[in-house]
Design a protein around this motif. Structure first.
Motif, PDB file in Angstrom:
ATOM      1  N   ARG A  83      41.273  43.774  50.684  1.00  0.00           N
ATOM      2  CA  ARG A  83      41.986  43.714  49.392  1.00  0.00           C
ATOM      3  C   ARG A  83      42.926  42.518  49.334  1.00  0.00           C
ATOM      4  O   ARG A  83      43.103  41.908  48.286  1.00  0.00           O
ATOM      5  CB  ARG A  83      42.747  45.018  49.125  1.00  0.00           C
ATOM      6  CG  ARG A  83      41.782  46.169  48.792  1.00  0.00           C
ATOM      7  CD  ARG A  83      42.451  47.380  48.176  1.00  0.00           C
ATOM      8  NE  ARG A  83      43.248  47.033  47.017  1.00  0.00           N
ATOM      9  CZ  ARG A  83      44.519  47.408  46.844  1.00  0.00           C
ATOM     10  NH1 ARG A  83      45.141  48.118  47.742  1.00  0.00           N
ATOM     11  NH2 ARG A  83      45.173  47.065  45.759  1.00  0.00           N
ATOM     12  N   VAL A  84      43.558  42.172  50.458  1.00  0.00           N
ATOM     13  CA  VAL A  84      44.415  40.985  50.506  1.00  0.00           C
ATOM     14  C   VAL A  84      43.565  39.743  50.285  1.00  0.00           C
ATOM     15  O   VAL A  84      43.949  38.837  49.537  1.00  0.00           O
ATOM     16  CB  VAL A  84      45.180  40.894  51.851  1.00  0.00           C
ATOM     17  CG1 VAL A  84      45.840  39.533  52.004  1.00  0.00           C
ATOM     18  CG2 VAL A  84      46.232  41.994  51.937  1.00  0.00           C
ATOM     19  N   GLN A  85      42.410  39.708  50.917  1.00  0.00           N
ATOM     20  CA  GLN A  85      41.520  38.556  50.760  1.00  0.00           C
ATOM     21  C   GLN A  85      41.106  38.379  49.302  1.00  0.00           C
ATOM     22  O   GLN A  85      41.103  37.258  48.780  1.00  0.00           O
ATOM     23  CB  GLN A  85      40.287  38.695  51.659  1.00  0.00           C
ATOM     24  CG  GLN A  85      40.633  38.603  53.133  1.00  0.00           C
ATOM     25  CD  GLN A  85      39.479  39.022  54.036  1.00  0.00           C
ATOM     26  OE1 GLN A  85      38.396  39.366  53.580  1.00  0.00           O
ATOM     27  NE2 GLN A  85      39.725  38.988  55.337  1.00  0.00           N
ATOM     28  N   SER A  86      40.792  39.476  48.605  1.00  0.00           N
ATOM     29  CA  SER A  86      40.390  39.349  47.201  1.00  0.00           C
ATOM     30  C   SER A  86      41.580  38.955  46.322  1.00  0.00           C
ATOM     31  O   SER A  86      41.427  38.206  45.355  1.00  0.00           O
ATOM     32  CB  SER A  86      39.704  40.615  46.694  1.00  0.00           C
ATOM     33  OG  SER A  86      40.614  41.651  46.499  1.00  0.00           O
ATOM     34  N   THR A  87      42.790  39.421  46.667  1.00  0.00           N
ATOM     35  CA  THR A  87      43.987  39.025  45.922  1.00  0.00           C
ATOM     36  C   THR A  87      44.258  37.535  46.107  1.00  0.00           C
ATOM     37  O   THR A  87      44.523  36.812  45.141  1.00  0.00           O
ATOM     38  CB  THR A  87      45.209  39.854  46.382  1.00  0.00           C
ATOM     39  OG1 THR A  87      44.950  41.229  46.100  1.00  0.00           O
ATOM     40  CG2 THR A  87      46.481  39.408  45.677  1.00  0.00           C
TER      41      THR A  87
END
Length: 168
Positions: A87-91
């Motif tokens: 999720r951090v990567q997509s953010t």
């Protein structure tokens, strides 16, 4: 990343009497919250239903322009142990694609527990499941933004004390 992805300290140099926009990026929605012009209080604003990046970014930047926003605070969904997951990567990818589209400074803000805290508040208020689903994203964005506003106020207060040590 880029020169407009900044630290919180950079937000102390933003123009006075202008708003910040908080974002809670989800896979299906983007929750938005707006600060007051004094940057003291974050208020849930609206939720954008995600379509595709181009449309999502256009809607987001249109809302920012409409409200005279001078900076974006984006929730960073770190794992509980502080590590970065998918999720951090997509953010980060969303912000990386947003950067060329806006000169606005962008701040990542640790959003651990924001949705949980908001959901608990809504449960305590006896909100129905449908009501919770309708408001949780923009309330999470307000929680994220309020955290940044509170920290910003502490930084500015400490700077004011350092500048004038005779103040009580």
């Amino acid at each position: 990343m880029s020169s407009n992805v900044v630290t919180l300290e950079a937000f102390t140099a933003l123009p006075d009497h202008a708003r910040l926009l908080g974002l809670d990026l989800g896979t299906k929605t983007i929750g938005l919250a707006l600060s007051d012009v004094e940057r003291q209080i974050a208020t849930p604003l609206e939720t954008i239903k995600r379509v595709k990046f181009t449309q999502d970014a256009a809607a987001l930047l249109q809302i920012a322009a409409k409200h005279g926003v001078v900076g974006l605070v984006v929730g960073l969904p770190l794992n509980m142990d502080g590590t970065e997951g998918p999720r951090v990567q997509s953010t980060r990818a969303f912000v990386r694609h947003l950067v060329p589209l806006t000169p606005l400074p962008i701040l990542f803000w640790d959003e651990r527990m924001s949705t949980l805290a908001v959901t608990r508040t809504l449960l305590d208020a006896d909100a129905s499941r449908a009501k919770r689903a309708a408001v949780v994203d923009k309330m999470a964005a307000a929680y994220i933004l309020q955290g940044a506003l509170d920290r910003l106020a502490r930084i500015e207060s400490a700077a004011a004390e350092d500048a004038d040590p005779d103040q009580p």
